[in-house]
Design an enzyme around this catalytic site. Structure first.
Site, PDB file in Angstrom:
ATOM      1  CB  THR A  16      -1.214   0.068   0.774  1.00 55.90           C
ATOM      2  OG1 THR A  16      -0.056   0.503   2.345  1.00 55.90           O
ATOM      3  CG2 THR A  16      -1.616  -1.523   1.161  1.00 55.90           C
ATOM      4  N   GLY A  17       0.456   2.134  -0.187  1.00 56.24           N
ATOM      5  CA  GLY A  17       1.519   3.719  -0.740  1.00 56.24           C
ATOM      6  C   GLY A  17       2.487   3.293  -1.387  1.00 56.24           C
ATOM      7  CB  ALA A  18       3.187   0.646  -3.453  1.00 55.54           C
TER       8      ALA A  18
ATOM      9  CB  SER B 182       5.695   8.942  -4.219  1.00 52.73           C
ATOM     10  OG  SER B 182       4.641   8.928  -3.151  1.00 52.73           O
ATOM     11  N   GLY B 183       8.075   7.404  -2.008  1.00 53.01           N
ATOM     12  CA  GLY B 183       8.420   7.593  -1.378  1.00 53.01           C
ATOM     13  C   GLY B 183       9.234   5.691  -0.943  1.00 53.01           C
ATOM     14  CB  ILE B 184       9.212   4.317   2.072  1.00 58.09           C
ATOM     15  CG1 ILE B 184       9.912   5.473   3.157  1.00 58.09           C
ATOM     16  CG2 ILE B 184       9.546   2.963   2.413  1.00 58.09           C
ATOM     17  CD1 ILE B 184       9.793   5.748   4.473  1.00 58.09           C
ATOM     18  N   GLY B 185       7.658   3.354   0.001  1.00 59.20           N
ATOM     19  CA  GLY B 185       7.151   2.998  -0.991  1.00 59.20           C
ATOM     20  C   GLY B 185       7.806   1.953  -2.100  1.00 59.20           C
TER      21      GLY B 185
ATOM     22  CB  SER C 172       6.783   6.958  12.583  1.00 61.96           C
ATOM     23  OG  SER C 172       7.318   7.909  13.108  1.00 61.96           O
TER      24      SER C 172
ATOM     25  CE1 TYR D 186       1.942   9.822  10.359  1.00 62.32           C
ATOM     26  CE2 TYR D 186       4.045   9.996  11.701  1.00 62.32           C
ATOM     27  CZ  TYR D 186       4.118   9.174  10.933  1.00 62.32           C
ATOM     28  OH  TYR D 186       4.979   8.465   9.497  1.00 62.32           O
TER      29      TYR D 186
END
Length: 361
Positions: free
Chosen positions: A24-26, A28-31, A187, A209
């Site tokens: 999931t959330g793939a 951009s960024g870490i994904g 986190s 968060y």
């Protein structure tokens, strides 16, 4: 007399089952960095990019195919902050695949971050500067809001949507003789002090968060207790301090330009400043190569980077207990039941309204 001869294939010639991985959330960024690293480790995986924005998901898929032209990469529309989207996406996943080997629960949001600039400047010239940047403790708050489902947006996206996804995908995860892994992107900002069992959605606080990330740590522990016997294992990682779109949204761009040289300098003295998404995905990538039953359910696996740029993973004990994790799990089950009941009632109302319109025409 009839003789039957059985020929046994040597182990190396047995057909290999390609691993099915959903992230999931793939886009951009870490994904996205994780997807690149997974494809480098195993070119035969079936990779599904589950993203909210289909245009960005297609762009991510195209970027991955540039360096892995023969890769099996599909995209899936999924907004984990929407219960309807989660249920619809889960149905589609069950139509596409007959099992799921890895479920990376990576998507997350930090809306409207507010920085205490007085505390920031004071911290820049104190001995706690590394701890301040690594955890944002006493520095960062967010303004949350209620989403269309009536849930707090950060809680729904970072925790409950993923919990509902796991519950929906049980048939693919829990199979006889099959081992599956759930891997949460947590986190260093996940703090017990920000979370309360009396307010799991963080209605009353200003650190949703941090609360949601600590809750995901708790939930991972509970999932192991309830799913290990069915071959499903859950782990939590911390990516360290990574510069992503989420991070850049905390401060104005000019400010990052000013302090980035300082942050690269600080990295010489600490291993938690991973800074790049590739480095931040180290623990996620490392877990892909481990036997899940050998992992410690009470450990958070940290992505770390030395001052010379060497990446490695290190487990650290989490600050939590099983009673709290079980209490959270029960509350989430109750919330799931209420959400499903609400959706069913809305669907019944929609069908009844449609029948009424048909009768009046």
């Amino acid at each position: 007399m009839i003789y039957i001869y059985l020929y046994r294939l040597p182990p190396n010639s047995l057909p290999r089952m390609n691993k099915v991985i959903l992230v999931t959330g793939a886009n951009s960024g870490i994904g996205l960095a994780l997807c690149e690293r997974l494809l480098c480790q195993d070119r035969q995986i079936q990779l599904c990019l589950a993203c909210r924005n289909m245009q960005r998901a297609e762009a991510a898929r195209s970027a991955l195919l540039v360096s892995h032209s023969d890769a099996q990469i599909s995209i899936l529309r999924l907004d984990v902050g929407s219960t309807q989207s989660v249920l619809k996406a889960a149905r589609e996943v069950k139509q596409r695949y007959n099992r799921l080997d890895y479920l990376y629960l990576n998507a997350g949001i930090m809306p409207n971050p507010q920085v205490d600039f007085k505390a920031l400047f004071k911290g820049l010239f104190s001995r706690n500067v590394i701890h301040m940047f690594a955890t944002a403790e006493g520095l960062l708050t967010q303004q949350d809001r209620v989403n269309p489902d009536g849930l707090q947006e950060v809680f729904a996206t970072n925790l409950f949507g993923h919990f509902l996804l796991v519950r929906e995908l049980e048939p693919l995860l829990c199979q006889p003789g099959h081992t599956a892994q759930l891997i949460w992107t947590s986190s260093s900002n996940a703090r017990r002090s920000a979370f309360s069992l009396d307010d799991i959605q963080h209605h009353k606080g200003v650190e949703p968060y941090s609360s949601s990330k600590y809750a995901s740590d708790l939930l991972s522990l509970a999932l192991n207790r309830h799913y290990n016997s069915q071959g499903v294992f859950s782990s939590v990682i911390c990516p360290g301090l990574v510069m992503t779109n989420l991070t850049y949204g905390i401060l104005p761009s000019f400010f990052w330009t000013l302090i980035m040289p300082v942050m690269w300098l600080i990295r010489v003295f600490t291993n938690t400043f991973t800074l790049t998404p590739y480095n931040g995905a180290e623990a996620l990538s490392w877990l892909f190569l481990q036997k899940p039953e050998s992992l410690d359910p009470l450990a958070k696996y940290h992505s770390l980077t030395s001052g010379f740029g060497n990446n490695y993973t290190q487990p650290r004990k989490m600050d939590m207990d099983e009673d709290m994790s079980e209490a959270l799990y029960k509350q989430l089950l109750e919330l799931e039941s209420n959400v499903r009941k609400k959706i069913e009632e809305e669907e019944q109302d929609t069908r009844a309204h449609g029948q009424y319109l048909n009768q009046t025409e």
